[in-house]
Design an enzyme around this catalytic site. Sequence first.
Site, PDB file in Angstrom:
ATOM      1  N   THR A 324       1.956  19.754 -26.962  1.00  0.00           N
ATOM      2  CA  THR A 324       2.998  20.768 -26.768  1.00  0.00           C
ATOM      3  C   THR A 324       2.712  21.621 -25.530  1.00  0.00           C
ATOM      4  O   THR A 324       1.629  21.573 -24.952  1.00  0.00           O
ATOM      5  CB  THR A 324       3.089  21.707 -27.995  1.00  0.00           C
ATOM      6  N   CYS A 325       3.703  22.454 -25.204  1.00  0.00           N
ATOM      7  CA  CYS A 325       3.577  23.275 -23.992  1.00  0.00           C
ATOM      8  C   CYS A 325       2.788  24.559 -24.228  1.00  0.00           C
ATOM      9  O   CYS A 325       2.688  25.397 -23.335  1.00  0.00           O
ATOM     10  CB  CYS A 325       4.968  23.619 -23.463  1.00  0.00           C
ATOM     11  N   ASP A 326       2.253  24.741 -25.429  1.00  0.00           N
ATOM     12  CA  ASP A 326       1.527  25.972 -25.730  1.00  0.00           C
ATOM     13  C   ASP A 326       0.037  25.814 -25.421  1.00  0.00           C
ATOM     14  O   ASP A 326      -0.564  24.779 -25.722  1.00  0.00           O
ATOM     15  CB  ASP A 326       1.711  26.311 -27.221  1.00  0.00           C
TER      16      ASP A 326
END
Length: 385
Positions: A324-326
């Site tokens: 994910t982009c986190d």
Amino acid sequence: MKLSALNASPIDYRKLVTEHGSPLLVLDGDAIRKQYSSLQKALPGVALHYALKPLPHDAVIAVLKELDGYFDLATNGEVDLVRDVGVDPARCIHSHPIKRDSDIRYALEYGCKTFVVDNICELEKFVAYKDVAKLLLRVSFRNPDTKIDLSKKFGCRQEEALTLLKQAKELGVNIIGLSFHVGSQAVNPMRHSNAVAACNQIIAEAAAQGITLSTLDIGGGFPVSYDGKAFDIVEYCAPIREELAKLPAHIRVLAEPGRYISAPAVTSVSSVMGIAQRGDQTWYYLDDGVYGSYSGQIYDHMVYPLSFPYASGKPQLSVLSGPTCDSIDVIREDIMLPPLKVGEIVIGHVMGAYTWASATEFNFFRKANFVVVNGPRQMKAVNAA
Ligand SMILES: Cc1ncc(COP(=O)(O)O)c(C=O)c1O
């Protein structure tokens, strides 16, 4: 954990990924059978109610049903799961200490009649069902040895137990016994055995007041090894057996093991999506991470042993990241790994408890699919869920 031992697994992960895609969770029914029978050996005479929450999967339920197991439910969704597998509701308890009236009715309509309470508000909810429901009073035993200290949130104080038992009697509600949960991954068995001793005392005090209790539920919390060290559950349970032997002969004992049954039965299979050199570290971006199957690293505070069955070469400083982009989505930092290629498979071990159950689909990265091996006899030998 010794990587050579982990890599010796006969499962062809590449073939599984080709057939079923990635990420996957491989659920081995034989591991469920092994865990169940070793806990039975460690706690003879104790009815083992598998707590569904760490791995609410129908194949686990079906395997345990074939072994004449019992079940511990906490929600309507869990009621649905056992009902769909055809479990006899008489083999189930509902152990959530806080329930809506509609939840109580849902479980009763299924046929599950044993519930847990820990306060007067909850007790009063059962006045309407006093002719059918049987209750266990949950007592709190704090456990500083574990990060998952469930007695912070649930359970009456030991000093309150007798008062609540008397209040139940006045309300005409049928409390048949006591329950506790000393916290998950309870590495010190004295937590269980001390709690059994304290409950034995409460049972005696209740008897002196004319309140006869017939049941003691010693909860879950039985630990597994996450570091590859050998762990002997029979030896671990020795002080618990010793204390259980001191209970009055008429007391029926049950337990609600979750993690111990399911954790070793699941292996995570993920694949490298991309690679970036950032400073002196090689970042590998996998298609599963802490928002997915590795969510237990956040919620359950566990770190899973990893292996790289197809990798070779000189180890280099690396980071294993989720997809994910986190930025929180990192599985492991500062580890020495052999070079991995795009598409290379990474294996996570002991990942059957509080992993997939708490996974999300953040960023629309889908949860891993299950592949069941050595499943229940009435299902196919290998099937994807
Ligand atoms: C009421 C209850 N029973 C059983 C369990 C299962 O515990 P464990 O997985 O530690 O065996 C839990 C875990 O949260 C629980 O809350």
